[in-house]
Write a protein that holds these residues in place. Structure first.
Motif, PDB file in Angstrom:
ATOM      1  N   SER A  45      47.024  33.844  42.084  1.00 13.73           N
ATOM      2  CA  SER A  45      46.279  34.284  40.814  1.00 13.73           C
ATOM      3  C   SER A  45      46.370  35.417  39.913  1.00 13.73           C
ATOM      4  O   SER A  45      46.228  36.155  40.540  1.00 13.73           O
ATOM      5  N   ALA A  46      46.987  35.569  38.723  1.00  9.55           N
ATOM      6  CA  ALA A  46      47.232  36.337  38.135  1.00  9.55           C
ATOM      7  C   ALA A  46      45.456  37.899  38.076  1.00  9.55           C
ATOM      8  O   ALA A  46      45.967  39.006  37.849  1.00  9.55           O
ATOM      9  N   ARG A  47      44.941  37.445  38.242  1.00 10.20           N
ATOM     10  CA  ARG A  47      43.495  37.987  37.882  1.00 10.20           C
ATOM     11  C   ARG A  47      43.357  38.225  38.604  1.00 10.20           C
ATOM     12  O   ARG A  47      42.086  39.631  38.640  1.00 10.20           O
ATOM     13  N   PHE A  48      43.878  37.940  39.978  1.00 11.13           N
ATOM     14  CA  PHE A  48      43.467  38.935  41.514  1.00 11.13           C
ATOM     15  C   PHE A  48      42.932  39.725  41.623  1.00 11.13           C
ATOM     16  O   PHE A  48      42.226  40.483  42.050  1.00 11.13           O
ATOM     17  N   ALA A  49      44.492  41.136  41.499  1.00 10.68           N
ATOM     18  CA  ALA A  49      45.056  41.821  41.928  1.00 10.68           C
ATOM     19  C   ALA A  49      44.960  42.572  40.697  1.00 10.68           C
ATOM     20  O   ALA A  49      45.353  42.970  40.432  1.00 10.68           O
ATOM     21  N   THR A  50      43.656  43.166  39.470  1.00 10.43           N
ATOM     22  CA  THR A  50      43.193  43.731  39.157  1.00 10.43           C
ATOM     23  C   THR A  50      41.950  44.682  39.583  1.00 10.43           C
ATOM     24  O   THR A  50      41.403  44.655  39.868  1.00 10.43           O
ATOM     25  N   GLY A 296      38.111  34.629  45.088  1.00  9.84           N
ATOM     26  CA  GLY A 296      39.407  34.275  45.664  1.00  9.84           C
ATOM     27  C   GLY A 296      39.463  32.953  45.196  1.00  9.84           C
ATOM     28  O   GLY A 296      39.916  32.484  44.383  1.00  9.84           O
ATOM     29  N   LEU A 297      38.981  32.216  45.874  1.00  9.14           N
ATOM     30  CA  LEU A 297      38.271  30.684  45.585  1.00  9.14           C
ATOM     31  C   LEU A 297      37.553  30.406  44.352  1.00  9.14           C
ATOM     32  O   LEU A 297      37.613  29.089  43.778  1.00  9.14           O
ATOM     33  N   ASP A 298      36.584  30.827  43.585  1.00  8.91           N
ATOM     34  CA  ASP A 298      36.155  31.210  43.040  1.00  8.91           C
ATOM     35  C   ASP A 298      37.585  30.694  41.767  1.00  8.91           C
ATOM     36  O   ASP A 298      37.144  30.001  40.334  1.00  8.91           O
ATOM     37  N   LEU A 299      38.349  31.732  41.701  1.00 10.69           N
ATOM     38  CA  LEU A 299      39.643  32.061  40.636  1.00 10.69           C
ATOM     39  C   LEU A 299      40.283  31.260  40.351  1.00 10.69           C
ATOM     40  O   LEU A 299      41.183  30.523  39.588  1.00 10.69           O
ATOM     41  N   LEU A 300      40.178  30.090  41.165  1.00  9.52           N
ATOM     42  CA  LEU A 300      41.569  29.177  41.832  1.00  9.52           C
ATOM     43  C   LEU A 300      40.749  28.572  41.473  1.00  9.52           C
ATOM     44  O   LEU A 300      41.107  26.807  41.249  1.00  9.52           O
ATOM     45  N   LEU A 301      39.518  27.882  41.269  1.00 10.31           N
ATOM     46  CA  LEU A 301      38.296  26.952  40.197  1.00 10.31           C
ATOM     47  C   LEU A 301      38.340  26.116  41.789  1.00 10.31           C
ATOM     48  O   LEU A 301      38.309  24.631  41.046  1.00 10.31           O
ATOM     49  N   VAL A 302      38.053  26.052  42.496  1.00  8.23           N
ATOM     50  CA  VAL A 302      37.876  25.518  44.051  1.00  8.23           C
ATOM     51  C   VAL A 302      36.397  24.717  43.716  1.00  8.23           C
ATOM     52  O   VAL A 302      35.461  25.437  43.593  1.00  8.23           O
ATOM     53  N   PRO A 303      36.201  23.613  44.018  1.00  6.97           N
ATOM     54  CA  PRO A 303      34.482  22.781  43.845  1.00  6.97           C
ATOM     55  C   PRO A 303      33.526  23.563  44.720  1.00  6.97           C
ATOM     56  O   PRO A 303      34.163  24.271  46.087  1.00  6.97           O
ATOM     57  N   ALA A 304      32.516  23.862  44.792  1.00  9.08           N
ATOM     58  CA  ALA A 304      31.970  24.749  45.323  1.00  9.08           C
ATOM     59  C   ALA A 304      32.102  24.321  46.765  1.00  9.08           C
ATOM     60  O   ALA A 304      30.946  24.645  47.859  1.00  9.08           O
ATOM     61  N   TYR A 305      31.558  22.886  46.799  1.00 10.98           N
ATOM     62  CA  TYR A 305      31.459  22.025  48.327  1.00 10.98           C
ATOM     63  C   TYR A 305      32.948  22.182  48.752  1.00 10.98           C
ATOM     64  O   TYR A 305      32.680  22.475  50.479  1.00 10.98           O
ATOM     65  N   ILE A 310      35.899  25.472  53.392  1.00 13.53           N
ATOM     66  CA  ILE A 310      37.711  26.643  53.398  1.00 13.53           C
ATOM     67  C   ILE A 310      37.018  27.595  54.268  1.00 13.53           C
ATOM     68  O   ILE A 310      37.602  28.185  54.690  1.00 13.53           O
ATOM     69  N   LYS A 311      35.811  27.789  53.163  1.00 15.76           N
ATOM     70  CA  LYS A 311      35.590  29.358  53.682  1.00 15.76           C
ATOM     71  C   LYS A 311      34.404  29.681  55.207  1.00 15.76           C
ATOM     72  O   LYS A 311      35.432  30.473  56.252  1.00 15.76           O
ATOM     73  N   GLY A 312      34.445  28.138  56.008  1.00 11.56           N
ATOM     74  CA  GLY A 312      33.197  27.730  57.182  1.00 11.56           C
ATOM     75  C   GLY A 312      35.007  27.932  58.520  1.00 11.56           C
ATOM     76  O   GLY A 312      34.459  28.762  59.600  1.00 11.56           O
TER      77      GLY A 312
END
Length: 330
Positions: A45-50, A296-305, A310-312
């Protein structure tokens, strides 16, 4: 075929260098994991490292940092505080109620939140240190109690219509940095100093390492136990104020599940749930790791569920890597 002394020296030097690098990586394995995760999200994601996104991560991390620091002290003594999420809610509701009913003065909600957190922490501390109730049971009871109090304060509903001055705690910036982020930085530095450079910090470690030996050495175990739960409650109260101030409303379900992320941050940072091992800096790294993954997961538009799955997995893997590194260090 003979080997010259220069070749032998070069080989030994290469091995020494490799060993030094390997030992450094093992000692700082969680930093390596953190850098790897940051590199992955920055690549995807280009938006992450800002700078703006970095500030977003820090703002989100600030309330968690306070409860994670309190949780660190509790876990170092061999205990656990399951109530911080509900104490956040009760403190936020108390602060919101005072802001709405006691006048347009920021000191009222600040005092209400601090008082609510201190009372909850003091009750936990008394039950654990004086009545010898296991911390898991004592704080589980406070979790239910504080959650009920949060709903009672608002008669089962959020408290809205708060004055704009209520947002000063979370939305005011000093030098481009919001107050919660400044408070987080100051708290991490202060607790890092306290736990490593003061007699109080050494007593907390001693109590968690071996309570009987600590008591024989003159440590007042009941007083130390009481204090760590009071500190945890106080920091949860401030966290509740910051969270509710950000949206200028009081919600009785605020902070739900936050205790789990706080515990995860402490454990990822290398603390032992048996007590006696862990650092404030380790907790800070664990906290930033969790918040970085969330962002990072939010920026990649990963569904909440899927985010929870993934986080676990990442949290379990990070802890497993840390355990492996700890064995290698020994």
């Amino acid at each position: 075929m003979t080997t010259s002394s220069a070749d032998v020296a070069t080989t030994h030097a290469a091995r020494d260098w490799a060993g030094t690098v390997g030992n450094f990586l093992v000692r700082h394995i969680m930093i390596v994991v953190m850098v790897a995760i940051i590199a992955f999200f920055a690549y995807r994601s280009a938006r992450f490292a800002t700078p703006d996104n970095l500030m977003t991560i820090l703002v989100a991390a600030a309330p968690f940092a306070l409860i994670a620091l309190g949780q660190t002290l509790v876990i170092l003594t061999g205990g656990i505080d399951l109530s911080v999420g509900s104490v956040i809610a009760a403190s936020a509701m108390a602060a919101a109620w005072s802001a709405k009913n006691m006048g347009d003065n920021p000191l009222y909600p600040l005092g209400a939140a601090v008082l609510a957190g201190l009372v909850a922490g003091a009750i936990n501390g008394l039950v654990v240190s004086r009545l010898n109730v296991p911390p898991f049971i004592a704080t589980l009871g406070m979790l239910t109690l504080a959650s009920g109090v949060a709903y009672v304060i608002g008669n089962g509903a959020p408290i809205n219509g708060l004055p704009s001055s209520y947002g000063v705690f979370a939305n005011t910036s000093v030098g481009g940095i919001t107050i919660p982020v400044l408070l987080m930085i100051v708290a991490i530095l202060a607790f890092a100093f306290i736990m490593r450079r003061t007699a109080y910090g050494l007593r907390v470690y001693a109590l968690g390492g071996n309570r009987l030996a600590a008591e024989i050495a003159g440590v007042r175990s009941k007083g130390i136990l009481f204090s760590v739960y009071v500190i945890s409650g106080l920091l949860a109260g401030l966290s509740g104020l910051m969270l509710s101030s950000r949206v200028i409303t009081g919600a009785p379900n605020l902070g739900q599940g936050y205790e789990l992320d706080a515990i995860a941050a402490v454990v990822i940072g290398g603390a032992s749930l048996m007590g006696g091992r862990g650092t404030v800096w380790g907790t800070a790294i664990g906290l930033l790791l969790i918040q970085t993954i969330n962002n990072g997961l939010d920026l990649l538009l990963v569904p909440a569920y899927w985010q929870n799955v993934i986080k676990g997995v990442i949290i379990v893997a990070a802890v497993a890597v840390d355990v492996w590194a700890a064995k290698r260090r020994k």
